[in-house]
Design a protein around this motif. Structure first.
Motif, PDB file in Angstrom:
ATOM      1  N   VAL A 122       0.862  -1.241   0.125  1.00 35.52           N
ATOM      2  CA  VAL A 122      -0.005  -0.091   0.301  1.00 35.52           C
ATOM      3  C   VAL A 122       1.061   1.422  -0.075  1.00 35.52           C
ATOM      4  O   VAL A 122       1.594   1.378   0.865  1.00 35.52           O
ATOM      5  CB  VAL A 122      -0.905   0.004   1.261  1.00 35.52           C
ATOM      6  N   PRO A 123       0.679   2.321  -0.755  1.00 30.41           N
ATOM      7  CA  PRO A 123       1.606   3.436  -0.836  1.00 30.41           C
ATOM      8  C   PRO A 123       0.960   4.296   0.046  1.00 30.41           C
ATOM      9  O   PRO A 123      -0.269   4.427   0.207  1.00 30.41           O
ATOM     10  CB  PRO A 123       1.277   4.208  -2.214  1.00 30.41           C
ATOM     11  N   ARG A 124       1.659   4.868   1.145  1.00 31.63           N
ATOM     12  CA  ARG A 124       1.127   5.772   1.985  1.00 31.63           C
ATOM     13  C   ARG A 124       2.240   6.608   2.597  1.00 31.63           C
ATOM     14  O   ARG A 124       3.294   6.400   2.846  1.00 31.63           O
ATOM     15  CB  ARG A 124       0.681   4.783   3.144  1.00 31.63           C
ATOM     16  N   LYS A 125       1.849   7.984   2.137  1.00 35.08           N
ATOM     17  CA  LYS A 125       2.678   9.157   2.587  1.00 35.08           C
ATOM     18  C   LYS A 125       4.088   8.832   1.748  1.00 35.08           C
ATOM     19  O   LYS A 125       5.150   9.223   2.211  1.00 35.08           O
ATOM     20  CB  LYS A 125       2.867   9.249   3.871  1.00 35.08           C
ATOM     21  N   GLY A 126       4.333   8.425   0.447  1.00 36.98           N
ATOM     22  CA  GLY A 126       5.438   8.385  -0.124  1.00 36.98           C
ATOM     23  C   GLY A 126       6.336   6.923   0.195  1.00 36.98           C
ATOM     24  O   GLY A 126       7.467   6.942  -0.304  1.00 36.98           O
ATOM     25  N   LYS A 127       5.749   6.245   0.756  1.00 37.17           N
ATOM     26  CA  LYS A 127       6.325   4.896   1.507  1.00 37.17           C
ATOM     27  C   LYS A 127       5.516   3.788   0.943  1.00 37.17           C
ATOM     28  O   LYS A 127       4.054   3.906   1.041  1.00 37.17           O
ATOM     29  CB  LYS A 127       6.687   5.073   2.781  1.00 37.17           C
TER      30      LYS A 127
END
Length: 187
Positions: free
Chosen positions: A66-71
């Motif tokens: 899952v992409p989350r805040k650039g991570k």
């Protein structure tokens, strides 16, 4: 490709580095936002997936990239928690269920814990979720959550805050409720 030797060493026998690589490529096709994430977080998520022996494909429901805040974050799914429990060798059975209006549902805590659930003939809205683990050496453990408790966790989700009903919380609320109570049981 550079990570494959490391993945091979971390993977359990049932999952090959080639299969994991194919699963990851499919995840990128399904979620192009992963391309914009930090490569180090991607490598970390893949290695964690390899160490746990879970496929982050979303199809089996074991884990998700899952992409989350650039991570890139590895989110373990409801079925992933079940797989991890089974892989431990300590658990003989594991299940999570939803309780609806019209069901017979009794929970008692204390020295003589009790959990009874008999689905009703006419079932209404979801009121509770529960997860139960039976151990090989005997004994059991269960967790129960109300719909309101699950909703409180949902409401803290970044995805829910951004997109509400268009997230898995909106499209698969029963499965996410089961995952939530299973995560609590896993603790």
């Amino acid at each position: 490709k550079a990570m494959m030797p490391q993945m091979e060493r971390a993977l359990p026998r049932h999952l090959t580095a080639e299969r994991l690589a194919r699963v990851v490529l499919t995840a990128f096709q399904k979620s192009p936002a992963l391309y914009d994430c930090d490569p180090g977080s991607f490598a970390s998520a893949i290695m964690t997936s390899a160490q746990l022996g879970l496929e982050p494909d979303g199809v089996l429901g074991q884990a998700y990239l899952v992409p989350r805040k650039g991570k890139v974050c590895l989110d373990v799914g409801y079925k992933g928690y079940i797989q991890l429990a089974r892989n431990s060798g300590e658990v003989s059975s594991l299940a999570a269920r939803e309780v609806r209006q019209g069901d017979h549902f009794v929970v008692e805590f204390g020295l003589n814990e009790k959990l009874e659930h008999v689905p009703g003939v006419e079932r209404g809205e979801v009121t509770h979720f529960y997860a139960v683990a039976h151990f090989n050496g005997g004994g059991h453990h269960f967790e129960v959550m109300t719909q309101a408790e699950v909703n409180a966790i949902r409401d803290k989700s970044e995805a829910w805050k951004k997109a509400g009903a268009s997230t898995p919380w909106g499209s698969h609320p029963v499965e996410l409720g089961q995952k939530t109570v299973m995560r609590r049981l896993a603790k």
